[in-house]
Design a protein around this motif. Sequence first.
Motif, PDB file in Angstrom:
ATOM      1  N   LEU A  12       0.817  -1.219   0.000  1.00  0.00           N
ATOM      2  CA  LEU A  12       0.000   0.000   0.000  1.00  0.00           C
ATOM      3  C   LEU A  12       0.847   1.264   0.000  1.00  0.00           C
ATOM      4  CD1 LEU A  12      -2.579  -0.975   2.790  1.00  0.00           C
ATOM      5  CD2 LEU A  12      -2.753  -1.413   0.328  1.00  0.00           C
ATOM      6  N   ALA A  13       2.098   1.156   0.381  1.00  0.00           N
ATOM      7  CA  ALA A  13       2.946   2.329   0.577  1.00  0.00           C
ATOM      8  C   ALA A  13       3.269   3.011  -0.753  1.00  0.00           C
ATOM      9  CB  ALA A  13       4.229   1.928   1.295  1.00  0.00           C
ATOM     10  N   VAL A  14       3.104   4.333  -0.779  1.00  0.00           N
ATOM     11  CA  VAL A  14       3.451   5.139  -1.947  1.00  0.00           C
ATOM     12  C   VAL A  14       4.149   6.404  -1.464  1.00  0.00           C
ATOM     13  CG1 VAL A  14       1.550   4.288  -3.382  1.00  0.00           C
ATOM     14  CG2 VAL A  14       1.198   6.296  -1.931  1.00  0.00           C
ATOM     15  N   PRO A  15       4.940   7.057  -2.313  1.00  0.00           N
ATOM     16  CA  PRO A  15       5.647   8.269  -1.897  1.00  0.00           C
ATOM     17  C   PRO A  15       4.675   9.353  -1.414  1.00  0.00           C
ATOM     18  CG  PRO A  15       6.549   7.441  -3.957  1.00  0.00           C
ATOM     19  CD  PRO A  15       5.318   6.638  -3.686  1.00  0.00           C
ATOM     20  N   GLY A  16       5.070  10.049  -0.364  1.00  0.00           N
ATOM     21  CA  GLY A  16       4.265  11.141   0.157  1.00  0.00           C
ATOM     22  C   GLY A  16       3.115  10.720   1.034  1.00  0.00           C
ATOM     23  N   MET A  17       2.990   9.425   1.301  1.00  0.00           N
ATOM     24  CA  MET A  17       1.856   8.926   2.086  1.00  0.00           C
ATOM     25  C   MET A  17       1.992   9.284   3.558  1.00  0.00           C
ATOM     26  SD  MET A  17       0.508   4.960   2.302  1.00  0.00           S
ATOM     27  CE  MET A  17      -0.818   5.049   1.067  1.00  0.00           C
ATOM     28  N   ILE A  18       0.854   9.606   4.187  1.00  0.00           N
ATOM     29  CA  ILE A  18       0.761   9.819   5.625  1.00  0.00           C
ATOM     30  C   ILE A  18       0.183   8.562   6.260  1.00  0.00           C
ATOM     31  CG2 ILE A  18      -0.302  11.183   7.465  1.00  0.00           C
ATOM     32  CD1 ILE A  18      -0.597  13.466   5.422  1.00  0.00           C
ATOM     33  N   VAL A  19       0.774   8.122   7.347  1.00  0.00           N
ATOM     34  CA  VAL A  19       0.226   7.014   8.130  1.00  0.00           C
ATOM     35  C   VAL A  19      -0.413   7.605   9.382  1.00  0.00           C
ATOM     36  CG1 VAL A  19       0.720   4.870   9.357  1.00  0.00           C
ATOM     37  CG2 VAL A  19       1.997   5.447   7.276  1.00  0.00           C
ATOM     38  N   ALA A  20      -1.659   7.224   9.651  1.00  0.00           N
ATOM     39  CA  ALA A  20      -2.378   7.784  10.793  1.00  0.00           C
ATOM     40  C   ALA A  20      -3.251   6.722  11.448  1.00  0.00           C
ATOM     41  CB  ALA A  20      -3.252   8.962  10.350  1.00  0.00           C
ATOM     42  N   PRO A  21      -3.340   6.737  12.781  1.00  0.00           N
ATOM     43  CA  PRO A  21      -4.207   5.780  13.469  1.00  0.00           C
ATOM     44  C   PRO A  21      -5.641   6.274  13.537  1.00  0.00           C
ATOM     45  CG  PRO A  21      -3.096   7.132  15.089  1.00  0.00           C
ATOM     46  CD  PRO A  21      -2.596   7.585  13.737  1.00  0.00           C
ATOM     47  N   VAL A  22      -6.577   5.359  13.676  1.00  0.00           N
ATOM     48  CA  VAL A  22      -7.942   5.728  14.042  1.00  0.00           C
ATOM     49  C   VAL A  22      -7.889   6.204  15.498  1.00  0.00           C
ATOM     50  CG1 VAL A  22     -10.267   4.854  14.461  1.00  0.00           C
ATOM     51  CG2 VAL A  22      -9.015   4.148  12.409  1.00  0.00           C
ATOM     52  N   PRO A  23      -8.393   7.408  15.784  1.00  0.00           N
ATOM     53  CA  PRO A  23      -8.210   7.968  17.128  1.00  0.00           C
ATOM     54  C   PRO A  23      -9.224   7.452  18.141  1.00  0.00           C
ATOM     55  CG  PRO A  23      -9.418   9.518  15.777  1.00  0.00           C
ATOM     56  CD  PRO A  23      -9.080   8.346  14.877  1.00  0.00           C
ATOM     57  N   LEU A  24      -8.875   7.620  19.413  1.00  0.00           N
ATOM     58  CA  LEU A  24      -9.790   7.365  20.521  1.00  0.00           C
ATOM     59  C   LEU A  24     -10.318   8.695  21.052  1.00  0.00           C
ATOM     60  CD1 LEU A  24      -7.887   4.688  22.656  1.00  0.00           C
ATOM     61  CD2 LEU A  24      -9.726   4.285  21.016  1.00  0.00           C
ATOM     62  N   HIS A  25     -11.527   8.680  21.578  1.00  0.00           N
ATOM     63  CA  HIS A  25     -12.027   9.856  22.288  1.00  0.00           C
ATOM     64  C   HIS A  25     -11.226  10.010  23.578  1.00  0.00           C
ATOM     65  CE1 HIS A  25     -14.844  12.336  24.673  1.00  0.00           C
ATOM     66  NE2 HIS A  25     -15.207  12.820  23.489  1.00  0.00           N
ATOM     67  N   LEU A  26     -11.086  11.242  24.042  1.00  0.00           N
ATOM     68  CA  LEU A  26     -10.297  11.496  25.251  1.00  0.00           C
ATOM     69  C   LEU A  26     -10.796  10.692  26.447  1.00  0.00           C
ATOM     70  CD1 LEU A  26      -9.653  15.348  24.991  1.00  0.00           C
ATOM     71  CD2 LEU A  26      -8.024  13.480  24.626  1.00  0.00           C
ATOM     72  N   ARG A  27     -12.105  10.480  26.535  1.00  0.00           N
ATOM     73  CA  ARG A  27     -12.648   9.710  27.649  1.00  0.00           C
ATOM     74  C   ARG A  27     -12.161   8.267  27.602  1.00  0.00           C
ATOM     75  NH1 ARG A  27     -19.080   9.248  28.174  1.00  0.00           N
ATOM     76  NH2 ARG A  27     -18.846  11.450  27.583  1.00  0.00           N
ATOM     77  N   ARG A  28     -12.173   7.680  26.412  1.00  0.00           N
ATOM     78  CA  ARG A  28     -11.704   6.296  26.285  1.00  0.00           C
ATOM     79  C   ARG A  28     -10.186   6.216  26.408  1.00  0.00           C
ATOM     80  NH1 ARG A  28     -15.171   4.195  22.252  1.00  0.00           N
ATOM     81  NH2 ARG A  28     -16.481   3.506  23.984  1.00  0.00           N
ATOM     82  N   ALA A  34      -8.324   8.114  28.290  1.00  0.00           N
ATOM     83  CA  ALA A  34      -8.003   8.211  29.716  1.00  0.00           C
ATOM     84  C   ALA A  34      -8.191   6.866  30.410  1.00  0.00           C
ATOM     85  CB  ALA A  34      -8.865   9.277  30.371  1.00  0.00           C
ATOM     86  N   LYS A  35      -9.172   6.098  29.970  1.00  0.00           N
ATOM     87  CA  LYS A  35      -9.445   4.792  30.581  1.00  0.00           C
ATOM     88  C   LYS A  35      -8.400   3.758  30.184  1.00  0.00           C
ATOM     89  CE  LYS A  35     -13.101   1.290  30.962  1.00  0.00           C
ATOM     90  NZ  LYS A  35     -14.481   0.922  30.550  1.00  0.00           N
ATOM     91  N   ARG A  36      -8.013   3.754  28.895  1.00  0.00           N
ATOM     92  CA  ARG A  36      -7.063   2.747  28.405  1.00  0.00           C
ATOM     93  C   ARG A  36      -5.610   3.148  28.614  1.00  0.00           C
ATOM     94  NH1 ARG A  36      -9.574   1.016  22.559  1.00  0.00           N
ATOM     95  NH2 ARG A  36     -11.620   0.318  23.303  1.00  0.00           N
ATOM     96  N   LYS A  37      -5.351   4.460  28.718  1.00  0.00           N
ATOM     97  CA  LYS A  37      -4.011   5.028  28.922  1.00  0.00           C
ATOM     98  C   LYS A  37      -3.217   5.181  27.630  1.00  0.00           C
ATOM     99  CE  LYS A  37      -3.088   1.954  31.979  1.00  0.00           C
ATOM    100  NZ  LYS A  37      -3.451   1.032  32.980  1.00  0.00           N
ATOM    101  N   TYR A  38      -3.578   4.505  26.580  1.00  0.00           N
ATOM    102  CA  TYR A  38      -2.904   4.669  25.293  1.00  0.00           C
ATOM    103  C   TYR A  38      -3.841   4.212  24.183  1.00  0.00           C
ATOM    104  CZ  TYR A  38      -2.049  -0.369  25.881  1.00  0.00           C
ATOM    105  OH  TYR A  38      -2.201  -1.715  26.088  1.00  0.00           O
ATOM    106  N   ASN A  39      -3.571   4.713  22.974  1.00  0.00           N
ATOM    107  CA  ASN A  39      -4.313   4.293  21.794  1.00  0.00           C
ATOM    108  C   ASN A  39      -3.535   3.153  21.143  1.00  0.00           C
ATOM    109  OD1 ASN A  39      -5.556   3.921  19.326  1.00  0.00           O
ATOM    110  ND2 ASN A  39      -5.470   6.055  18.688  1.00  0.00           N
ATOM    111  N   GLN A  40      -4.078   1.955  21.188  1.00  0.00           N
ATOM    112  CA  GLN A  40      -3.369   0.792  20.660  1.00  0.00           C
ATOM    113  C   GLN A  40      -3.083   0.937  19.170  1.00  0.00           C
ATOM    114  OE1 GLN A  40      -6.520   0.750  21.637  1.00  0.00           O
ATOM    115  NE2 GLN A  40      -7.683   0.055  19.864  1.00  0.00           N
TER     116      GLN A  40
END
Length: 244
Positions: free
Chosen positions: A119-135, A137-143
Amino acid sequence: MKAALRLLYPPQCLSCGAGVADGGAGAVHLCADCWPDAAFITGACCDCCGAPLPDDGSGAAQVLVCDDCLGAVRPWSRGRAALVYGGTARRLTLALKHGDRLDLAPPMAAWLARAAAPLAVPGMIVAPVPLHLRRLAKRKYNQSAQISGRVARALGLDHQSDLLVRLRHTPAQDHRGVADRFSNQQDALAVHPRRAAGLVGRPVMLVDDVMASGATIHAAALALLAAGSGPVSVAVLARAVKDT
């Protein structure tokens, strides 16, 4: 030093903790009992979601798309997954997500980087699906962020952990029907205003831990495209598939 550490802390199975042979940096580190229960996706797969598909044995390069993706509108263009969600993959994914097993992030990211390399191509950005701040805070990190940063480094791509933000807290997707999952995620994600200008026209690789219905990644991809991104691809640790 490394040899001494191996004597003090011999390699263990990531899933059950049993001793395993040291196969080097590229080792999978699963024992003989857990390995057969880990369904790595290494053969033919859906080019859109990464689900494994039957191989016709011809060896010819061809683009394959699964029935689910043929029957659904996918705002992303391509996808890959490292494993089928079940057995060992399910145990490891849940341990990373809910069990504070951050030690699993490096090896699992390495598995995903190998799967996502096409899937990798030049100029690509890699980004995670985010967690809400409430979740968060509960998990301590975004897996997903723990995985995406390592995937980006392995593939030599730009990582932006804050590219997407959660606009509202959404209830868990578990035990919901497909339509309810999509409704739950609708308009829940947006591009961070600070990242919007630099996103325009650039391809993006979205990283998440599990894809089931695809509702969360669907909402994330729509948010990216609405902000003017280039084509969106998805890379997930594990892909849930229908029983056959």
